[in-house]
Design a protein around this motif. Structure first.
Motif, mmCIF file in Angstrom:
data_model
loop_
_atom_site.group_PDB
_atom_site.id
_atom_site.type_symbol
_atom_site.label_atom_id
_atom_site.label_comp_id
_atom_site.label_asym_id
_atom_site.label_seq_id
_atom_site.Cartn_x
_atom_site.Cartn_y
_atom_site.Cartn_z
ATOM 1 N N VAL A 129 0.761 -70.190 34.181
ATOM 2 C CA VAL A 129 0.081 -70.961 33.152
ATOM 3 C C VAL A 129 1.075 -71.963 32.572
ATOM 4 O O VAL A 129 2.190 -71.609 32.210
ATOM 5 C CB VAL A 129 -0.447 -70.044 32.027
ATOM 6 N N LYS A 130 0.637 -73.191 32.506
ATOM 7 C CA LYS A 130 1.448 -74.264 31.927
ATOM 8 C C LYS A 130 0.673 -74.843 30.757
ATOM 9 O O LYS A 130 -0.401 -75.410 30.936
ATOM 10 C CB LYS A 130 1.724 -75.340 32.969
ATOM 11 N N VAL A 131 1.202 -74.699 29.560
ATOM 12 C CA VAL A 131 0.552 -75.210 28.362
ATOM 13 C C VAL A 131 1.281 -76.463 27.907
ATOM 14 O O VAL A 131 2.502 -76.475 27.780
ATOM 15 C CB VAL A 131 0.554 -74.156 27.230
ATOM 16 N N ILE A 132 0.509 -77.519 27.677
ATOM 17 C CA ILE A 132 1.048 -78.756 27.124
ATOM 18 C C ILE A 132 0.430 -78.932 25.748
ATOM 19 O O ILE A 132 -0.786 -78.911 25.602
ATOM 20 C CB ILE A 132 0.713 -79.972 28.012
ATOM 21 N N SER A 133 1.270 -79.100 24.764
ATOM 22 C CA SER A 133 0.801 -79.318 23.399
ATOM 23 C C SER A 133 0.894 -80.807 23.096
ATOM 24 O O SER A 133 1.812 -81.488 23.564
ATOM 25 C CB SER A 133 1.688 -78.533 22.433
ATOM 26 N N SER A 134 -0.049 -81.306 22.320
ATOM 27 C CA SER A 134 0.027 -82.714 21.932
ATOM 28 C C SER A 134 -0.401 -82.885 20.489
ATOM 29 O O SER A 134 -1.113 -82.054 19.929
ATOM 30 C CB SER A 134 -0.831 -83.584 22.849
ATOM 31 N N THR A 135 0.050 -83.959 19.900
ATOM 32 C CA THR A 135 -0.313 -84.273 18.536
ATOM 33 C C THR A 135 -0.792 -85.712 18.469
ATOM 34 O O THR A 135 -0.279 -86.579 19.169
ATOM 35 C CB THR A 135 0.868 -84.066 17.558
ATOM 36 N N MET A 136 -1.788 -85.943 17.654
ATOM 37 C CA MET A 136 -2.273 -87.302 17.434
ATOM 38 C C MET A 136 -1.604 -87.897 16.205
ATOM 39 O O MET A 136 -1.737 -89.074 15.934
ATOM 40 C CB MET A 136 -3.793 -87.303 17.268
ATOM 41 N N ARG A 137 -0.888 -87.043 15.488
ATOM 42 C CA ARG A 137 -0.213 -87.515 14.283
ATOM 43 C C ARG A 137 1.175 -88.015 14.654
ATOM 44 O O ARG A 137 1.432 -88.389 15.787
ATOM 45 C CB ARG A 137 -0.180 -86.395 13.249
ATOM 46 N N SER A 138 2.053 -88.016 13.730
ATOM 47 C CA SER A 138 3.378 -88.592 13.940
ATOM 48 C C SER A 138 4.197 -87.802 14.959
ATOM 49 O O SER A 138 3.956 -86.623 15.206
ATOM 50 C CB SER A 138 4.138 -88.645 12.617
ATOM 51 N N ALA A 139 5.188 -88.463 15.502
ATOM 52 C CA ALA A 139 6.102 -87.815 16.440
ATOM 53 C C ALA A 139 6.911 -86.724 15.747
ATOM 54 O O ALA A 139 7.511 -85.882 16.403
ATOM 55 C CB ALA A 139 7.023 -88.847 17.064
ATOM 56 N N GLU A 140 6.922 -86.720 14.433
ATOM 57 C CA GLU A 140 7.635 -85.689 13.682
ATOM 58 C C GLU A 140 7.121 -84.299 14.046
ATOM 59 O O GLU A 140 7.901 -83.348 14.156
ATOM 60 C CB GLU A 140 7.481 -85.932 12.173
ATOM 61 N N GLU A 141 5.821 -84.171 14.246
ATOM 62 C CA GLU A 141 5.248 -82.881 14.642
ATOM 63 C C GLU A 141 5.782 -82.454 16.004
ATOM 64 O O GLU A 141 6.093 -81.280 16.229
ATOM 65 C CB GLU A 141 3.724 -82.950 14.665
ATOM 66 N N LYS A 142 5.903 -83.386 16.900
ATOM 67 C CA LYS A 142 6.454 -83.107 18.226
ATOM 68 C C LYS A 142 7.906 -82.657 18.094
ATOM 69 O O LYS A 142 8.313 -81.671 18.714
ATOM 70 C CB LYS A 142 6.350 -84.362 19.091
ATOM 71 N N ASN A 143 8.657 -83.335 17.265
ATOM 72 C CA ASN A 143 10.065 -82.995 17.084
ATOM 73 C C ASN A 143 10.246 -81.631 16.423
ATOM 74 O O ASN A 143 11.171 -80.898 16.754
ATOM 75 C CB ASN A 143 10.770 -84.085 16.287
ATOM 76 N N LYS A 144 9.359 -81.271 15.513
ATOM 77 C CA LYS A 144 9.429 -79.947 14.882
ATOM 78 C C LYS A 144 9.279 -78.847 15.926
ATOM 79 O O LYS A 144 9.987 -77.839 15.891
ATOM 80 C CB LYS A 144 8.339 -79.799 13.817
ATOM 81 N N LEU A 145 8.353 -79.021 16.842
ATOM 82 C CA LEU A 145 8.134 -78.017 17.877
ATOM 83 C C LEU A 145 9.334 -77.951 18.828
ATOM 84 O O LEU A 145 9.724 -76.879 19.275
ATOM 85 C CB LEU A 145 6.851 -78.314 18.636
ATOM 86 N N ARG A 146 9.923 -79.086 19.108
ATOM 87 C CA ARG A 146 11.114 -79.098 19.964
ATOM 88 C C ARG A 146 12.286 -78.397 19.299
ATOM 89 O O ARG A 146 13.104 -77.778 19.975
ATOM 90 C CB ARG A 146 11.483 -80.529 20.322
ATOM 91 N N GLN A 147 12.389 -78.488 17.984
ATOM 92 C CA GLN A 147 13.483 -77.842 17.257
ATOM 93 C C GLN A 147 13.453 -76.325 17.404
ATOM 94 O O GLN A 147 14.492 -75.678 17.321
ATOM 95 C CB GLN A 147 13.450 -78.228 15.784
ATOM 96 N N VAL A 148 12.298 -75.767 17.619
ATOM 97 C CA VAL A 148 12.182 -74.313 17.794
ATOM 98 C C VAL A 148 11.952 -73.963 19.267
ATOM 99 O O VAL A 148 11.380 -72.928 19.598
ATOM 100 C CB VAL A 148 11.093 -73.697 16.896
ATOM 101 N N LYS A 149 12.420 -74.848 20.148
ATOM 102 C CA LYS A 149 12.383 -74.632 21.597
ATOM 103 C C LYS A 149 10.968 -74.405 22.137
ATOM 104 O O LYS A 149 10.738 -73.548 22.983
ATOM 105 C CB LYS A 149 13.316 -73.490 21.983
ATOM 106 N N LEU A 150 10.020 -75.162 21.585
ATOM 107 C CA LEU A 150 8.605 -75.127 22.000
ATOM 108 C C LEU A 150 7.954 -73.761 21.788
ATOM 109 O O LEU A 150 7.016 -73.388 22.467
ATOM 110 C CB LEU A 150 8.443 -75.572 23.464
ATOM 111 N N ARG A 151 8.478 -73.020 20.818
ATOM 112 C CA ARG A 151 7.895 -71.722 20.478
ATOM 113 C C ARG A 151 7.298 -71.803 19.081
ATOM 114 O O ARG A 151 7.665 -72.649 18.293
ATOM 115 C CB ARG A 151 8.970 -70.635 20.500
ATOM 116 N N TYR A 152 6.376 -70.898 18.790
ATOM 117 C CA TYR A 152 5.841 -70.838 17.439
ATOM 118 C C TYR A 152 5.714 -69.382 17.016
ATOM 119 O O TYR A 152 5.493 -68.492 17.837
ATOM 120 C CB TYR A 152 4.515 -71.591 17.306
ATOM 121 N N PRO A 153 5.881 -69.126 15.718
ATOM 122 C CA PRO A 153 5.856 -67.746 15.234
ATOM 123 C C PRO A 153 4.447 -67.277 14.892
ATOM 124 O O PRO A 153 3.612 -68.048 14.423
ATOM 125 C CB PRO A 153 6.719 -67.798 13.975
ATOM 126 N N VAL A 154 4.214 -66.000 15.150
ATOM 127 C CA VAL A 154 2.993 -65.327 14.711
ATOM 128 C C VAL A 154 3.449 -64.106 13.927
ATOM 129 O O VAL A 154 4.244 -63.308 14.417
ATOM 130 C CB VAL A 154 2.113 -64.894 15.913
#
Length: 75
Positions: free
Chosen positions: A1-26
């Motif tokens: 499975v290959k998941v691609i995330s995208s944002t329609m808002r600012s690139a800042e959202e993209k950079n935030k996700l990159r800062q956490v190595k494309l992971r998110y907490p639950v």
């Protein structure tokens, strides 16, 4: 499975996700316990404004089987 995330808002959202190595907490909460789980399934993150061509390539790729959208009151 290959998941691609995208944002329609600012690139800042993209950079935030990159800062956490494309992971998110639950955060899993139980009656007497809590457990933080890092989800690691995203392989690429794109911004509509900066990565338009790559995003449309991914959407039109024959290997793409599922596309999900989240629409909010902010657009």
């Amino acid at each position: 499975v290959k998941v691609i995330s995208s944002t329609m808002r600012s690139a800042e959202e993209k950079n935030k996700l990159r800062q956490v190595k494309l992971r998110y907490p639950v955060l899993e909460l139980a009656h007497d316990d809590e457990n933080l789980i890092w989800v690691d399934c995203i392989r690429e993150v794109l911004s509509l404004r900066e990565d338009t061509e790559r995003l449309f390539e991914a959407l039109s790729d024959p290997e793409t089987t599922i596309v999900t959208l989240t629409v909010t009151e902010k657009g």
